[in-house]
Design an enzyme around this catalytic site. Structure first.
Site, PDB file in Angstrom:
ATOM      1  N   THR A   1      -9.405 -20.892  14.919  1.00 47.36           N
ATOM      2  CA  THR A   1      -9.873 -21.844  15.938  1.00 47.36           C
ATOM      3  C   THR A   1      -9.544 -23.276  15.571  1.00 47.36           C
ATOM      4  O   THR A   1      -9.177 -24.088  16.429  1.00 47.36           O
ATOM      5  CB  THR A   1     -11.401 -21.701  16.117  1.00 47.36           C
TER       6      THR A   1
ATOM      7  N   SER B   1      -7.617 -14.913  13.258  1.00 49.68           N
ATOM      8  CA  SER B   1      -7.892 -14.118  12.048  1.00 49.68           C
ATOM      9  C   SER B   1      -8.218 -12.659  12.360  1.00 49.68           C
ATOM     10  O   SER B   1      -8.234 -11.828  11.456  1.00 49.68           O
ATOM     11  CB  SER B   1      -8.994 -14.757  11.210  1.00 49.68           C
TER      12      SER B   1
END
Ligand code: ASP
Length: 333
Positions: free
Chosen positions: A12, A54
């Site tokens: 992010t 991720s």
């Protein structure tokens, strides 16, 4: 001035809004340019290793990260990895096994809101991570929301809040207050780290639900070398559903079985109840004690990357690495 290498892996913190939702877009150089205060902390070099959400990061990427740090180790005083929060705790645990005893800081950070958003935790997390990487903070840690968490003890506990991570069954290594690192615990280290370059990703996890039988465990054990069973409370297996025969069968077939708990805090203690003690006394399953499931997963992958010998694997499992497990030590005392 200390020299720090920033290794970008995505997440992010480096994301921007795209037509299909947030996706990692920014380079590490762009991240650094958005936080001018970093220039006062250290000299920074930037490296683009990965640019992934991720959710897409796995054992091969962990090996890539460890190799990258190994190659660059002598040239820098510390390392910052920017990483998505979703699997950051797994990566931190994996790096703790792949790079043992590092005297130099290896700090993971990320954010719950992208760096370009008006309200964001990215800049503070990045600044704190650099402060820690430029300090005397040996080993692998996660720096997030002003907390310093030991790599093997971290868990993502909130999906949206800035306070995304907790340290499980272990105190924080420190906190950052007004930009100053207050270090409570100094992690043990060696004069040089020991690097490992093999993992066996044939490790599976099953979470028990009431009424379940052995079929899912059988399915996973046929395809993997180790199975972690997240059971209830301090630990045990249902006496119906064939679980005890399942465990006996697969242990005789040379598989590793580890019992842990679904409960976030205080760990397993299989000897307490009848449903658990049998597993230890008669079937010699391993138990996680106070280790996190993230650490158990990464540790099993690391162990099975080094040996297929069951007795040695079991011995390694209970041997503390980076203070990942405290129970056996306490029991011996
Ligand atoms: N999905 C993102 C990731 O883990 C979430 C984050 O970074 O906070 O890459």
């Amino acid at each position: 001035m200390k020299k720090i290498l920033l290794i970008g892996t995505g997440g992010t913190i480096a994301s921007e809004m795209t037509a299909s939702g947030l996706a990692p877009e920014l380079s590490t150089r762009q991240l650094v340019a958005l936080v001018p205060a970093l220039a006062e902390i250290c000299e920074t070099d930037c490296m683009e290793l990965l640019n992934l959400d991720s959710t897409n990061i796995g054992p091969l990427h962990w090996l890539q990260m460890a190799r990258c740090i190994q190659t660059q180790y002598d040239a820098y005083d510390g390392f910052v990895l920017t990483h998505g929060t979703d699997t950051m705790a797994y990566t931190a645990a994996a790096l703790s096994y792949l790079i043992q005893g590092s005297p130099k800081p290896i700090v993971l950070t990320g954010a719950q809101k992208p760096i370009g958003f008006e309200t964001t935790d990215s800049k503070e997390n990045l600044t704190d991570a650099f402060r820690c990487a430029a300090s005397d903070l040996p080993g692998v840690s996660i720096v997030f929301n002003h907390q310093v968490i030991l790599g093997v003890r971290a868990r993502k506990t909130h999906t949206k809040s800035f306070q995304a991570f907790a340290s499980i069954n272990y105190p924080n290594l420190g906190i950052l207050r007004d930009g100053v690192l207050l270090r409570y615990i100094r992690q043990d280290c060696l004069s040089k780290p020991v690097f490992y370059d093999r993992l066996n990703s044939r490790v599976a996890l099953v979470k028990l639900v009431p009424g379940m039988d052995r079929a899912q465990a059988d399915f996973l054990l046929e395809r993997n070398d180790a199975l972690i069973i997240e059971s209830f409370g301090v630990g045990g297996l249902p006496e119906q559903g064939g679980f005890f025969d399942c465990v006996r069968h697969w242990r005789n077939a040379g598989k590793l079985l580890v019992l842990t708990t679904q409960v976030a805090n205080e760990g397993s203690d299989l000897g307490v109840y009848h449903v658990g003690r049998r597993l230890k006394d008669d079937l010699q399953v391993l138990e996680a004690y106070d280790m996190t499931t993230e650490a158990v997963t990464a540790k099993l992958m690391w162990i099975l990357g080094q040996t297929q010998d069951l007795a040695l694997a079991e011995q390694l499992f209970y041997t503390p690495v980076a203070r990942d497990i405290l129970w056996p030590v306490r029991n011996q005392a």
